[in-house]
Design a protein around this motif. Structure first.
Motif, PDB file in Angstrom:
ATOM      1  N   MET A  57      40.428 -12.247  35.304  1.00 34.80           N
ATOM      2  CA  MET A  57      41.320 -12.561  34.185  1.00 34.80           C
ATOM      3  C   MET A  57      42.781 -12.462  34.616  1.00 34.80           C
ATOM      4  SD  MET A  57      39.305 -10.972  30.898  1.00 34.80           S
ATOM      5  CE  MET A  57      40.419 -11.742  29.698  1.00 34.80           C
ATOM      6  N   VAL A  58      43.102 -11.420  35.368  1.00 35.37           N
ATOM      7  CA  VAL A  58      44.484 -11.254  35.835  1.00 35.37           C
ATOM      8  C   VAL A  58      44.868 -12.386  36.779  1.00 35.37           C
ATOM      9  CG1 VAL A  58      46.018  -9.760  37.187  1.00 35.37           C
ATOM     10  CG2 VAL A  58      44.520  -8.770  35.431  1.00 35.37           C
ATOM     11  N   LEU A  59      43.929 -12.828  37.606  1.00 35.94           N
ATOM     12  CA  LEU A  59      44.178 -13.938  38.523  1.00 35.94           C
ATOM     13  C   LEU A  59      44.072 -15.294  37.830  1.00 35.94           C
ATOM     14  CD1 LEU A  59      42.300 -12.553  41.630  1.00 35.94           C
ATOM     15  CD2 LEU A  59      44.772 -12.840  41.374  1.00 35.94           C
ATOM     16  N   ARG A  60      43.596 -15.296  36.589  1.00 36.05           N
ATOM     17  CA  ARG A  60      43.530 -16.490  35.737  1.00 36.05           C
ATOM     18  C   ARG A  60      42.597 -17.562  36.302  1.00 36.05           C
ATOM     19  NH1 ARG A  60      48.886 -15.211  36.243  1.00 36.05           N
ATOM     20  NH2 ARG A  60      49.503 -17.227  37.071  1.00 36.05           N
ATOM     21  N   PHE A  86      38.905  -6.847  28.017  1.00 33.75           N
ATOM     22  CA  PHE A  86      39.959  -7.821  27.711  1.00 33.75           C
ATOM     23  C   PHE A  86      41.313  -7.118  27.560  1.00 33.75           C
ATOM     24  CE2 PHE A  86      36.881 -10.935  25.321  1.00 33.75           C
ATOM     25  CZ  PHE A  86      36.312 -11.313  26.517  1.00 33.75           C
ATOM     26  N   ALA A  87      41.315  -5.967  26.911  1.00 32.89           N
ATOM     27  CA  ALA A  87      42.569  -5.230  26.707  1.00 32.89           C
ATOM     28  C   ALA A  87      43.178  -4.804  28.037  1.00 32.89           C
ATOM     29  CB  ALA A  87      42.326  -4.014  25.808  1.00 32.89           C
ATOM     30  N   VAL A  88      42.349  -4.261  28.930  1.00 29.45           N
ATOM     31  CA  VAL A  88      42.846  -3.845  30.246  1.00 29.45           C
ATOM     32  C   VAL A  88      43.414  -5.051  31.000  1.00 29.45           C
ATOM     33  CG1 VAL A  88      42.180  -2.926  32.518  1.00 29.45           C
ATOM     34  CG2 VAL A  88      41.333  -1.827  30.426  1.00 29.45           C
ATOM     35  N   ALA A  89      42.693  -6.157  30.985  1.00 30.67           N
ATOM     36  CA  ALA A  89      43.150  -7.360  31.689  1.00 30.67           C
ATOM     37  C   ALA A  89      44.495  -7.848  31.149  1.00 30.67           C
ATOM     38  CB  ALA A  89      42.106  -8.468  31.580  1.00 30.67           C
ATOM     39  N   ASN A  90      44.672  -7.773  29.844  1.00 33.51           N
ATOM     40  CA  ASN A  90      45.927  -8.234  29.250  1.00 33.51           C
ATOM     41  C   ASN A  90      47.075  -7.277  29.525  1.00 33.51           C
ATOM     42  OD1 ASN A  90      45.815 -10.792  27.261  1.00 33.51           O
ATOM     43  ND2 ASN A  90      43.793  -9.876  27.490  1.00 33.51           N
ATOM     44  N   ILE A  91      46.801  -5.986  29.558  1.00 34.33           N
ATOM     45  CA  ILE A  91      47.846  -5.017  29.895  1.00 34.33           C
ATOM     46  C   ILE A  91      48.264  -5.193  31.349  1.00 34.33           C
ATOM     47  CG2 ILE A  91      48.284  -2.552  30.319  1.00 34.33           C
ATOM     48  CD1 ILE A  91      48.595  -3.406  27.378  1.00 34.33           C
ATOM     49  N   GLY A  94      49.503  -9.156  31.671  1.00 28.68           N
ATOM     50  CA  GLY A  94      50.558  -9.610  30.780  1.00 28.68           C
ATOM     51  C   GLY A  94      50.082 -10.706  29.841  1.00 28.68           C
ATOM     52  N   THR A  95      51.004 -11.189  29.034  1.00 35.11           N
ATOM     53  CA  THR A  95      50.646 -12.141  27.985  1.00 35.11           C
ATOM     54  C   THR A  95      50.175 -13.485  28.522  1.00 35.11           C
ATOM     55  OG1 THR A  95      52.961 -12.823  27.768  1.00 35.11           O
ATOM     56  CG2 THR A  95      52.168 -11.096  26.272  1.00 35.11           C
ATOM     57  N   ILE A  96      50.428 -13.782  29.788  1.00 31.52           N
ATOM     58  CA  ILE A  96      49.922 -15.035  30.364  1.00 31.52           C
ATOM     59  C   ILE A  96      48.391 -15.059  30.401  1.00 31.52           C
ATOM     60  CG2 ILE A  96      49.938 -14.331  32.796  1.00 31.52           C
ATOM     61  CD1 ILE A  96      51.214 -17.175  33.323  1.00 31.52           C
ATOM     62  N   VAL A  97      47.770 -13.894  30.258  1.00 34.64           N
ATOM     63  CA  VAL A  97      46.307 -13.788  30.275  1.00 34.64           C
ATOM     64  C   VAL A  97      45.710 -14.142  28.900  1.00 34.64           C
ATOM     65  CG1 VAL A  97      44.376 -12.179  30.682  1.00 34.64           C
ATOM     66  CG2 VAL A  97      46.398 -12.093  32.142  1.00 34.64           C
ATOM     67  N   ILE A  98      46.518 -14.173  27.863  1.00 31.52           N
ATOM     68  CA  ILE A  98      45.996 -14.415  26.508  1.00 31.52           C
ATOM     69  C   ILE A  98      45.196 -15.716  26.408  1.00 31.52           C
ATOM     70  CG2 ILE A  98      46.640 -14.855  24.094  1.00 31.52           C
ATOM     71  CD1 ILE A  98      48.843 -12.695  24.468  1.00 31.52           C
ATOM     72  N   PRO A  99      45.673 -16.855  26.930  1.00 29.64           N
ATOM     73  CA  PRO A  99      44.846 -18.067  26.831  1.00 29.64           C
ATOM     74  C   PRO A  99      43.480 -17.920  27.505  1.00 29.64           C
ATOM     75  CG  PRO A  99      47.088 -18.633  27.470  1.00 29.64           C
ATOM     76  CD  PRO A  99      46.974 -17.138  27.530  1.00 29.64           C
ATOM     77  N   HIS A 100      43.434 -17.164  28.585  1.00 22.99           N
ATOM     78  CA  HIS A 100      42.170 -16.931  29.284  1.00 22.99           C
ATOM     79  C   HIS A 100      41.273 -15.997  28.472  1.00 22.99           C
ATOM     80  CE1 HIS A 100      43.722 -19.092  32.729  1.00 22.99           C
ATOM     81  NE2 HIS A 100      44.860 -18.496  32.441  1.00 22.99           N
TER      82      HIS A 100
END
Length: 114
Positions: A57-60, A86-91, A94-100
């Motif tokens: 998720m972080v690597l998108r 999902f929460a850990v990945a977004n923290i 960052g917010t660029i992970v939200i679409p993923h």
């Protein structure tokens, strides 16, 4: 099986057969390392899949996300656990992970509906 899941699994299997069928030693070894990395060890397979999902998720990487969602589902990850992942990945990402996260949530919903 849901359409999203079937389409992803069919394409992945087809292209893996093509890639591995070329018998490139480096690629085949890389695929083997990837498979063996997620085997049971000091960390459980479930934990490793959760780690793989956060990293993906972080690597998108949407394909990687779908793969790890499927494996996490097989390992018995609950929806409550999934949303903490999902929460850990977004923290971390960052917010660029939200679409993923949106696409991951859609895929997860299809997995649990099976």
């Amino acid at each position: 099986m849901g359409e999203l899941i079937q389409e992803f699994n069919d394409y992945r299997a087809k292209m893996n057969d093509v890639i591995l069928g070329k018998q490139n030693k480096v690629i085949n070894r890389l695929f083997n390392l990837d498979t063996n990395c997620y085997a049971e060890g000091a960390l459980s397979t479930k934990t490793k899949e959760m780690l793989g999902l956060v990293a993906s998720m972080v690597l998108r990487c949407d394909d990687c996300i779908k793969y790890h969602l499927g494996k996490a589902h097989e390992q018995g990850v609950t929806t409550e656990e999934m949303y903490e992942i999902f929460a850990v990945a977004n923290i971390v990402g960052g917010t660029i992970v939200i679409p993923h996260t949106r696409r991951a949530a859609e895929y997860w919903e299809e997995l649990i509906a099976q």
